[in-house]
Write an enzyme that holds these catalytic residues in place. Structure first.
Site, short mmCIF file in Angstrom:
data_model
loop_
_atom_site.label_atom_id
_atom_site.label_comp_id
_atom_site.label_asym_id
_atom_site.label_seq_id
_atom_site.Cartn_x
_atom_site.Cartn_y
_atom_site.Cartn_z
N ASN A 66 -1.66 9.55 83.35
CA ASN A 66 -2.59 10.03 84.33
C ASN A 66 -1.79 10.19 85.52
OD1 ASN A 66 -4.33 9.38 86.59
ND2 ASN A 66 -5.74 8.08 85.47
N GLU A 84 8.73 0.90 88.11
CA GLU A 84 9.91 0.42 88.86
C GLU A 84 10.90 1.21 89.36
OE1 GLU A 84 10.88 -3.92 87.82
OE2 GLU A 84 9.74 -3.52 86.22
N GLN A 104 2.09 5.23 91.75
CA GLN A 104 3.16 4.37 91.52
C GLN A 104 4.56 4.80 92.17
OE1 GLN A 104 3.17 1.54 90.74
NE2 GLN A 104 3.43 1.11 88.61
N THR A 111 -2.38 8.08 89.01
CA THR A 111 -1.83 6.78 89.07
C THR A 111 -0.45 6.72 88.88
OG1 THR A 111 -2.54 6.34 86.75
CG2 THR A 111 -3.98 5.49 88.40
N PHE A 122 5.13 -7.29 91.69
CA PHE A 122 6.43 -6.61 92.02
C PHE A 122 7.61 -7.66 91.58
CE2 PHE A 122 3.69 -5.35 95.86
CZ PHE A 122 3.40 -4.15 95.21
N GLY A 155 -2.85 -3.58 89.51
CA GLY A 155 -3.42 -2.86 90.67
C GLY A 155 -3.02 -1.41 90.47
N ARG A 165 5.61 10.57 78.47
CA ARG A 165 4.25 11.19 78.78
C ARG A 165 3.65 10.47 79.94
NH1 ARG A 165 0.71 13.86 75.47
NH2 ARG A 165 1.71 13.13 73.55
N ILE A 166 3.10 11.33 80.91
CA ILE A 166 2.26 10.86 81.70
C ILE A 166 0.83 10.64 81.44
CG2 ILE A 166 1.43 11.46 83.97
CD1 ILE A 166 4.29 10.72 84.02
MO1 MOS Z 1 9.04 -6.63 87.82
S1 MOS Z 1 10.26 -7.06 89.25
O1 MOS Z 1 10.01 -7.04 86.42
O2 MOS Z 1 7.75 -7.42 87.95
#
Ligand code: MOS
Length: 761
Positions: A654, A728, A661, A657, A242, A468, A651-652
């Site tokens: 998966n 993000e 996210q 996952t 993060f 992860g 493109r996705i």
């Molecule tokens: Mo992300 S906040 O650039 O690890």
């Protein structure tokens, strides 16, 4: 493509749920010692004395490190280091001097035989301070703040300063409001932890939970003045990054401790330390002014952010980033003022800038729509732009209008009442709100090595790491498709700085950076293998042209005649090869341009179209967020009852996952909207919220069903793979969608996050 796109289970899923996946703190070493840091109990001042006697004589204690006796680290040249992501905003190098800049700053460390002994003795270290009054109240300190020239993402931080006032005053419709967001802390599940082993006086192995193995090896080697390749950093699994897992202070102390006691050393931070020392999202006070024509077309946007750094850091929350790219207003003024507070450095936290910035911008858009008696979605459609409004170049693959349409349909936006307080259910007022999401599509240089052994097994190697989020899995999917092999034949080895350098896992760029490198490298290996077969008189495809050959199930065959085939295994066997290998580097064509040292692989040969540059296209992802809230009028409690998210991230790779996210980002967005905040005691500048008992995050009952949809159209310019990042963007716009829904439910416009009951009553 057989595997790409499928909702494949994580290849490391079983290892994780059975506990077999080893995290950094689990690489216990023979003779290992434990290091527990000591935090400052004042927020500003100087250390005047240290009495380590009681700690030293406490059972099991081997050493107490302080600024008086710790190894001297190289004095950093931040201009030199700025190109590496972790440095510019974290410049208090630990245990080098007696200055204290924030409460909890590591000012000593105890090294002991056991963790418990170290932790106990850490409480016995007596430190006296000449304390000074800390700067802690943002409003008080702002007048002394500075107006920086650049934000950390290297954009102009004073864009068109002063130019918006007159056009806004002249606009037919104008609104101006102040929006505020609090301090927030990352709180990754895995605490910051690791083990340092000095293998030789000038060589070490570091097991550390990090978002950049190469980056971490650069930093440690820099401060200890070692060749980069002498510091091997291993991070096989990460329990959440993060942005916080670019922190460096704790592992520099671990490395110092290991050097001093000449034994392997382990440190893990407590949850309380994580509230102090490893970053936060800094409080912001944002002013948004919009000037529009009476049809809602924006003429001018002004977005000013007041926020802070700490006395020795530069990073601040870049709230104007989303405002740089959303909506076609011809003029936008985006400015910042930054105070200095005696708080641990603010730093990257999932969508730094866009996340709090979108709360302000997207709330203001909702306010403008209400003023105009226009549907908020329609207002956004009217202001949509397919051209980056500042760079004046098209987006690389942009489908925001489709996000709006899909989201509106799936969510049932048409049922929304435009006037507030129209829908009730029992004691609840029900409302709907929406917001736009955006995040850059970064891509960096990456090198990958692929080996195929005679048994047909393939190993894909890169230094990059899996936070992860599924990196192992999508790497295996990409290689499986590129080589025509089943997933179980692919082994992915990442998270080791000794492997070919990959990107830092920051800025949502791992997917976009590493998969093109895997594709190119696998294709190089496949071409080399095919040439062996074509040249081999014993091969059934001998003498054929490469263009007439297809591949699948670990063999080549002639198009239209699968009887003329040759398996990878037999090609290798006949050529007496136990292994065939390729290593390729793909370049940061559209990326953040972060420099990664050393690239041992040859550059991949890709055409211009496959690698188009960021002067021709602006690389951005987009999305639309829709929330339904139920607000208890008597208690002021907001419940998010439904949430729909539509993401345009290329493109996705998966479906499973990517969805995880997105759900994770939205869950965090709900936390930011409704509960997360850290307050500092104005006397001592220590955080009032020190654990997860008082720093509230959403639990299952706070989270509704979250519907996630992907546009899933490959970005034709980011790479041949066509995937931008998905990490993000899902948190962006969530708090605005919820606040807008609260307004629709209650008629109360809340401009101060989080939306706690006291503000609604
Ligand atoms: Mo992300 S906040 O650039 O690890």
């Amino acid at each position: 493509m057989a595997e790409i796109g499928k909702p494949v289970d994580r290849v490391d899923g079983r290892l994780k749920v059975t506990g077999a996946a080893k995290y950094s703190a689990e690489y216990n070493q023979p003779g290992m010692v434990y290091v527990v840091p000591v935090g400052a109990t004042v927020a500003n001042g100087a250390i005047t004395g240290i009495d380590a006697g009681a700690a030293q004589s406490s059972p099991g204690v081997i050493a107490v490190l302080t600024h008086e006796n710790a190894p001297r680290l190289k004095v950093p040249n931040f201009d030199e280091l700025r190109k590496f992501i972790a440095i510019p905003h974290e410049s208090t190098i630990p245990l080098q001097d007696n200055r204290v800049h924030y409460f909890g700053q590591f000012v000593a460390a105890v090294v002991a035989e056991t963790y418990e002994q170290a932790r106990h003795a850490a409480r016995l270290v007596k430190i006296t301070y000449a304390a000074e009054k800390p700067a802690i109240d943002l409003k008080t300190e702002l007048p002394k703040g500075t107006r920086p020239a650049k934000i950390v993402q290297q954009h102009d931080a004073q864009l068109n300063a002063g130019r918006a006032a007159a056009p806004i005053a002249a606009a037919p419709i104008k609104i101006e409001h102040i929006y505020t967001t609090p301090n927030e802390v990352h709180n990754a599940l895995e605490s910051h932890s690791g083990i340092v082993v000095w293998d030789a006086p000038d060589k070490m192995t570091v097991y550390e939970g990090t978002q950049g193995t190469v980056n971490t090896s650069v930093i440690i080697s820099y401060f200890f003045d070692l060749p980069r390749e002498n510091v091997r950093v291993i991070c096989r699994y990460l329990g959440g990054g993060f942005g916080s897992k670019g922190s460096i202070l704790h592992y520099l102390i671990t490395a110092m401790a290991a050097r001093v006691v000449k034994r392997p050393a382990k440190m893990y931070l407590t949850r309380q330390m994580m509230q102090l020392n490893v970053g936060r999202r800094g409080e912001t006070i944002q002013t948004i002014a919009l000037g529009a024509a009476s049809d809602g077309k924006l003429q001018v946007i002004r977005h000013h952010t007041d926020t802070y750094a700490n006395p020795v850091s530069q990073f601040f929350e870049s709230c104007g980033l989303a405002t740089e790219v959303l909506y076609g207003a011809p003029l936008r003024e985006i400015t910042y003022r930054v105070a200095k507070l005696n708080v641990g450095a603010p730093r990257y936290m999932r969508a730094p800038g866009e996340m709090p910035g979108s709360f302000a911008l997207e709330s203001a858009m909702d306010e403008l729509a209400f003023r105009l008696k226009l549907d908020p979605l329609e207002l956004r459609v009217r202001n949509h732009t397919a051209i980056d409004p500042l760079k004046k170049i098209p987006y690389s693959g942009e489908h925001l209008l489709e996000c709006y349409r899909t989201g509106a349909e799936k969510f049932g936006w048409a049922r929304r009442k435009s006037e507030p307080r129209q829908v009730r259910s029992g004691n609840y007022l029900v409302g709907m709100g929406m917001a736009t999401a955006t995040y850059p599509g970064y891509r960096s240089k990456a090198s990958v090595r692929v080996q195929m052994t005679a048994d047909g097994a393939v190993k894909v190697m890169c230094a990059t790491q899996d936070l992860g989020t599924g990196t192992y899995t999508i790497c295996a999917q990409t290689a499986a498709d590129a080589l025509g092999l089943p997933m179980e034949k692919i082994r992915v080895e990442i998270g080791d700085s000794n492997l070919p350098p990959g990107n830092n896992s920051v800025g949502s760029q791992t997917t976009a950076s590493i998969l093109p490198a895997i594709l190119e490298t696998c294709e190089k290996l496949r071409r080399d293998l095919l040439q062996l077969a074509i040249a081999d008189p014993q091969s059934k495809i001998n003498g054929r042209r490469a263009e007439e050959i297809e591949f699948s199930e670990a063999k080549f065959f002639v198009r239209g005649d699968s009887s003329k085939s040759d398996s990878y295994a037999s090609i290798l066997r006949r050529n007496s090869k136990t292994v065939i290998e390729a290593c390729q580097t793909t370049l940061p064509v559209s990326g953040s341009g972060l420099t990664i040292p050393g690239a041992p692989c040859e550059p991949a040969q890709v055409s211009a179209e496959e690698n188009s540059d960021n002067k021709k296209y602006s690389f951005h992802s987009f999305g639309a967020q829709f929330a339904e809230v139920w607000v208890d009028e008597d208690l002021g409690i907001v419940r998010v009852r439904r949430f729909t998210s539509v993401m345009d991230v290329g493109r996705i790779m998966n479906e499973k996952t990517a969805r995880s996210q997105t759900v994770g980002g939205i869950v965090w967005g709900i936390g930011a909207a409704l509960m997360e905040e850290t307050h500092y005691d104005l006397r001592y500048a220590n955080p009032v919220q020190r654990t997860l008992a008082d720093y509230h995050v959403p639990v299952n009952l706070d989270v509704p069903e979250i519907d996630v949809y992907f546009i899933n159209k490959p970005d034709p310019h980011v790479s041949r793979i066509g995937a931008r990042g998905a990490g993000e963007i899902p948190i962006v716009g969530v708090s605005a969608a919820i606040a807008n829904a609260v307004f629709n439910a209650t008629g109360k416009r809340l401009r101060d996050l989080p939306l706690t009951p006291d503000k609604l009553l």
